[in-house]
Design a protein around this motif. Structure first.
Motif, PDB file in Angstrom:
ATOM      1  N   PRO A 152     -10.124  11.187  -7.957  1.00 24.46           N
ATOM      2  CA  PRO A 152      -9.257   9.999  -7.940  1.00 24.46           C
ATOM      3  C   PRO A 152      -9.566   9.085  -9.120  1.00 24.46           C
ATOM      4  CG  PRO A 152     -10.961   9.813  -6.267  1.00 24.46           C
ATOM      5  CD  PRO A 152     -11.049  11.204  -6.812  1.00 24.46           C
ATOM      6  N   PHE A 175     -10.129   5.973  -9.410  1.00 29.13           N
ATOM      7  CA  PHE A 175     -11.101   4.883  -9.260  1.00 29.13           C
ATOM      8  C   PHE A 175     -12.532   5.312  -9.538  1.00 29.13           C
ATOM      9  CE2 PHE A 175     -11.145   6.387  -4.776  1.00 29.13           C
ATOM     10  CZ  PHE A 175     -12.517   6.456  -4.549  1.00 29.13           C
ATOM     11  N   LEU A 185     -10.829   4.911   1.094  1.00 25.67           N
ATOM     12  CA  LEU A 185      -9.990   5.296  -0.043  1.00 25.67           C
ATOM     13  C   LEU A 185      -9.822   6.811  -0.161  1.00 25.67           C
ATOM     14  CD1 LEU A 185     -11.272   2.804  -2.788  1.00 25.67           C
ATOM     15  CD2 LEU A 185      -9.314   2.569  -1.274  1.00 25.67           C
ATOM     16  N   PHE A 226      -7.122   1.941  -6.809  1.00 28.38           N
ATOM     17  CA  PHE A 226      -6.458   2.780  -5.813  1.00 28.38           C
ATOM     18  C   PHE A 226      -5.070   2.249  -5.477  1.00 28.38           C
ATOM     19  CE2 PHE A 226      -5.452   3.587  -1.331  1.00 28.38           C
ATOM     20  CZ  PHE A 226      -5.541   4.971  -1.276  1.00 28.38           C
TER      21      PHE A 226
END
Length: 467
Positions: free
Chosen positions: A144, A146, A172, A436
């Motif tokens: 991801p 982030f 998340l 996110f």
């Protein structure tokens, strides 16, 4: 899990702290690196626990054997795992308790150069971390976006901040980020100390360090982490009489109130957000940055109504130090080596990018931003940017043992503005949820603007003040 098992697991913490301290006293290379006993004890517990010794013994004795979990039982690991996330609330609630909050003008004049330098290093970690995530980690390793924030979370925030965000990472959808952040925090502390000590020796040889002759001149007791007999001042003041309330109990209670204030703030903000806007963004935010704000509120109230000055900063620092030792040891001991092994290349890339940026910042940006005593002042910000505030203080103590430079004062004033945002503050806590929620590009643009502000103010305002 029984109360006895919980109590025994906590006693084990003390055992590993003592063993870590004993190793520090006896092993010279660990003394030269000024490694904290909690880091040594944490690594020892990791090696003797289920992930290293347990895995080895399981192949020899079988998975049902007593030795299959090493010397640390599952009950001990279950108690230790959430400790870091709890203790970080204590650490952040104590940041401003018992202090005198100075005027903004004084903070700017004395701490401004270090604030600009630290601000630059912190936001730079976001910029280069997000660029790494966008260009490599997301497309090639299916991570991801982030994860680009993990450099600042792990390096600047440290083990406590990473542990405090464990629940956020789970929410998340990438719980593995916790172990990566803990690993980065460990790499940051170790590389920060190693590079920092090497930099101090370099500065001595090149006459950049004005307040120390040689790091090797440190006494045997100092290297062992023991205060010399002649320097043993009182670690805390007895501000209240024990027959009324134990001073330690009083200060612990005040810290508890600060955390409760932070909890009420967090719950209130979350409720308002859901009632007015209908979103749930604040549910991703951990408690510890609000605990810091709670500490500021408690301190402001205490400064108005407490005419007897019963809050002693040194006592607060002792509680903070104890919490930090427990936090670091438990975080390192419970980090998942399987996760780091699964994402080894991304982990190494994040570590390398963070280290290169901080080293370049110390040697190329610091001298051009800080008008006087650039090395003594810059090494503290470098240490913090690599491995939390304690590492910065440690390196400043080595570089300026008699506090002849304005490094300590400037660093302290800088923290008043810096900590509420970076290094475990609101930005650190919100960075992963923001990336996110809104994507990496908006946050990258924002971080780039913040980096540019730090560079411009540092280079063209403070940098021109050199005599």
């Amino acid at each position: 899990m029984t109360p006895n098992q919980i109590g025994f697991a906590l006693l084990y913490l003390g055992l590993f702290l003592i063993i870590g301290k004993s190793i520090r006293i006896r092993v010279k290379w660990m003394q030269n690196l000024f490694l904290p006993s909690s880091v040594i004890g944490g690594f020892l517990a990791l090696i003797l626990g289920p992930q290293v010794l347990g895995s080895i013994m399981e192949n020899v004795t079988g998975e049902d054997s007593f030795w299959a979990t090493g010397l640390l039982t599952p009950e001990i690991m279950n108690v230790w795992t959430p400790l870091a996330g709890l203790m970080i609330n204590v650490v952040f609630a104590t940041l401003f308790l018992g202090t005198v909050l100075p005027s903004l003008k004084k903070v700017w004049n004395i701490g401004g150069p270090q604030l600009a330098f630290g601000w630059t290093l912190g936001w730079g970690q976001y910029v280069f971390g997000l660029l790494l995530a966008i260009l490599i980690l997301v497309p090639f390793y299916d991570m991801p976006p982030f994860v680009g924030a993990l450099i600042e979370i792990g390096f600047e925030g440290g083990h406590g901040t990473a542990a405090g965000l464990q629940g956020t990472f789970e929410d998340l959808g990438f719980a593995e980020a916790y172990d990566l952040a803990i690993g980065l925090a460990t790499v940051g502390i170790l590389s920060g100390v190693i590079i920092g000590i090497a930099a101090i020796n370099w500065a001595v040889r090149k006459n950049h360090a004005k307040t120390i002759s040689d790091v090797k001149d440190a006494s045997e007791l100092k290297r062992a982490g023991i205060v010399e007999f002649e320097n043993r001042d009182a670690a805390a003041k007895m501000t209240v009489r024990p027959e009324s309330i134990e001073p330690l109990s009083l200060h612990f209670a005040m810290i508890g109130i600060a955390i409760l204030v932070g909890y009420v703030l967090l719950e209130g903000i979350t409720w308002l957000e859901q009632a007015i806007i209908g979103s749930d963004f604040m549910t991703y935010v951990p408690l510890f940055p609000l605990a810091m704000i709670g500490g500021i509120i408690v301190q402001l109230i205490a400064s108005k109504i407490d005419k007897a000055d019963i809050l002693d900063r040194q006592m607060i620092m002792r509680i903070q130090g104890f919490s930090l030792d427990v936090l670091i040891l438990s975080a390192i001991a419970t980090v998942s080596l399987d996760v780091i092994g699964q994402y080894l290349v991304p982990f190494l890339l994040l570590s390398l990018v963070g280290i290169i940026w901080n080293v370049l910042g110390l040697f190329f940006i610091g001298p051009r931003m800080i008008p006087s005593y650039w090395f003594e002042r810059g090494i503290g910000d470098f240490g913090q940017s690599m491995g939390i505030t304690a590492t910065g203080l440690l390196l400043m103590r080595v570089a300026d043992p008699e506090m002849k430079s304005p490094a300590y004062e400037g660093f302290g004033y800088k923290q008043l503005v810096f900590e509420p945002f970076l290094g475990g503050g609101l930005v650190t806590a919100l960075s992963a949820p923001l990336v996110f929620q809104f994507g990496p590009i908006p946050f990258l643009i924002f971080a780039t603007v913040m980096l540019a502000i730090g560079l411009l103010v540092g280079l063209f305002y403070f940098g021109r003040m050199k005599s």
